[in-house]
Design a protein around this motif. Structure first.
Motif, mmCIF file in Angstrom:
data_model
loop_
_atom_site.group_PDB
_atom_site.id
_atom_site.type_symbol
_atom_site.label_atom_id
_atom_site.label_comp_id
_atom_site.label_asym_id
_atom_site.label_seq_id
_atom_site.Cartn_x
_atom_site.Cartn_y
_atom_site.Cartn_z
ATOM 1 N N UNK A 141 8.417 11.084 -16.668
ATOM 2 C CA UNK A 141 9.049 12.050 -17.575
ATOM 3 C C UNK A 141 10.196 12.779 -16.889
ATOM 4 N N UNK A 142 10.012 13.139 -15.625
ATOM 5 C CA UNK A 142 11.077 13.849 -14.912
ATOM 6 C C UNK A 142 12.278 12.941 -14.662
ATOM 7 N N UNK A 143 12.036 11.665 -14.422
ATOM 8 C CA UNK A 143 13.139 10.708 -14.247
ATOM 9 C C UNK A 143 13.920 10.530 -15.538
ATOM 10 N N UNK A 144 13.202 10.425 -16.645
ATOM 11 C CA UNK A 144 13.862 10.296 -17.954
ATOM 12 C C UNK A 144 14.678 11.546 -18.252
ATOM 13 N N UNK A 145 14.119 12.718 -17.976
ATOM 14 C CA UNK A 145 14.840 13.985 -18.227
ATOM 15 C C UNK A 145 16.123 14.033 -17.404
ATOM 16 N N UNK A 146 16.059 13.594 -16.157
ATOM 17 C CA UNK A 146 17.245 13.590 -15.280
ATOM 18 C C UNK A 146 18.317 12.659 -15.842
ATOM 19 N N UNK A 147 17.925 11.456 -16.230
ATOM 20 C CA UNK A 147 18.868 10.477 -16.775
ATOM 21 C C UNK A 147 19.441 10.964 -18.107
ATOM 22 N N UNK A 148 18.591 11.512 -18.960
ATOM 23 C CA UNK A 148 19.063 12.009 -20.254
ATOM 24 C C UNK A 148 20.060 13.144 -20.080
ATOM 25 N N UNK A 149 19.860 13.957 -19.059
ATOM 26 C CA UNK A 149 20.743 15.105 -18.822
ATOM 27 C C UNK A 149 22.029 14.708 -18.105
ATOM 28 N N UNK A 150 21.909 13.849 -17.085
ATOM 29 C CA UNK A 150 23.058 13.588 -16.203
ATOM 30 C C UNK A 150 23.546 12.148 -16.152
ATOM 31 N N UNK A 151 22.875 11.227 -16.840
ATOM 32 C CA UNK A 151 23.319 9.834 -16.834
ATOM 33 C C UNK A 151 22.638 9.010 -15.766
ATOM 34 N N UNK A 152 22.992 7.726 -15.698
ATOM 35 C CA UNK A 152 22.308 6.769 -14.829
ATOM 36 C C UNK A 152 22.847 6.741 -13.399
ATOM 37 N N UNK A 153 23.864 7.536 -13.099
ATOM 38 C CA UNK A 153 24.391 7.560 -11.732
ATOM 39 C C UNK A 153 24.821 8.966 -11.362
ATOM 40 N N UNK A 154 24.986 9.141 -10.061
ATOM 41 C CA UNK A 154 25.471 10.393 -9.490
ATOM 42 C C UNK A 154 26.445 10.003 -8.376
ATOM 43 N N UNK A 155 26.900 10.975 -7.609
ATOM 44 C CA UNK A 155 27.783 10.729 -6.473
ATOM 45 C C UNK A 155 27.121 11.259 -5.208
ATOM 46 N N UNK A 156 27.296 10.527 -4.101
ATOM 47 C CA UNK A 156 26.802 11.053 -2.830
ATOM 48 C C UNK A 156 27.861 11.972 -2.219
ATOM 49 N N UNK A 157 27.629 12.460 -1.021
ATOM 50 C CA UNK A 157 28.533 13.412 -0.364
ATOM 51 C C UNK A 157 29.931 12.833 -0.123
#
Length: 189
Positions: free
Chosen positions: A60-76
């Motif tokens: 559920x927490x993984x789905x919430x993260x993807x639903x909020x921010x999409x399937x990718x992020x950026x590293x440093x």
């Protein structure tokens, strides 16, 4: 180091014995660290297209993260990576018998999608650094894989042998056969 086509390969792939031991590490590479798994642009498109087939296996927490921010992020450094839950756990992780596993791969195993998982995950503990004219293929030493080093040594399986399938997936069968040929030639010398 050796060079094949547009790659420079660390000697570690031939010198280090390695076999994942999930019962001992519990899939720590999926739930520890300060950035998600590296992604290439094509993988982002695939994840977006296949997300509805992957979600049934996610937390559920993984789905919430993807639903909020999409399937990718950026590293440093501004590179594409999988998003994290609680700053350490891959959003695509799920747990089975207290072992962190990949929801993407589960959907693939069940033939819901044709994409196994990000190639960087498949290749781990090898990391690829892309440069203008070549890829550097290196072993990423991390204490969470200490048990895999012991297991690999016990089984006498070299890192390049353990990673045969993902290395072929990344660079092709011809490239892998050349790698084997070089390593076997060096072994005889």
């Amino acid at each position: 180091m050796i060079s094949i086509d547009n790659t420079i390969i660390s000697d570690d792939l031939q010198e280090i014995c390695f076999v994942c031991d999930l019962k001992k590490c519990k899939g720590a590479c999926c739930i520890e660290g300060d950035a998600g798994a590296p992604l290439v642009a094509e993988e982002i498109s695939i994840l977006e297209d296949e997300l509805e087939h992957i979600k049934p296996y996610m937390t559920d927490s993984g789905i919430a993260e993807i639903d909020t921010n999409g399937v990718f992020d950026y590293d440093a450094w501004g590179n594409f990576v999988t998003p994290l839950v609680n700053h350490c756990e891959c959003a695509f992780v799920y747990f089975e018998d207290e072992i962190a596993k990949c929801a993407i791969e589960k959907a693939w195993v069940l033939k819901k999608i044709k994409f196994q998982k990000p190639v960087s995950c498949h290749l781990y503990p090898v990391r690829i650094n892309n440069y203008k004219d070549f890829d550097a293929v290196n072993y990423h030493k991390w204490h969470i894989c200490d048990k895999a080093l012991i297991h690999g040594k016990r089984l006498n399986v070299k890192l390049y042998e353990f990673l045969k399938e993902p290395l072929i997936r990344k660079y092709g069968n011809k490239w892998y056969k050349e790698l084997e040929k070089v390593y076997k030639t060096e072994k005889k010398v």
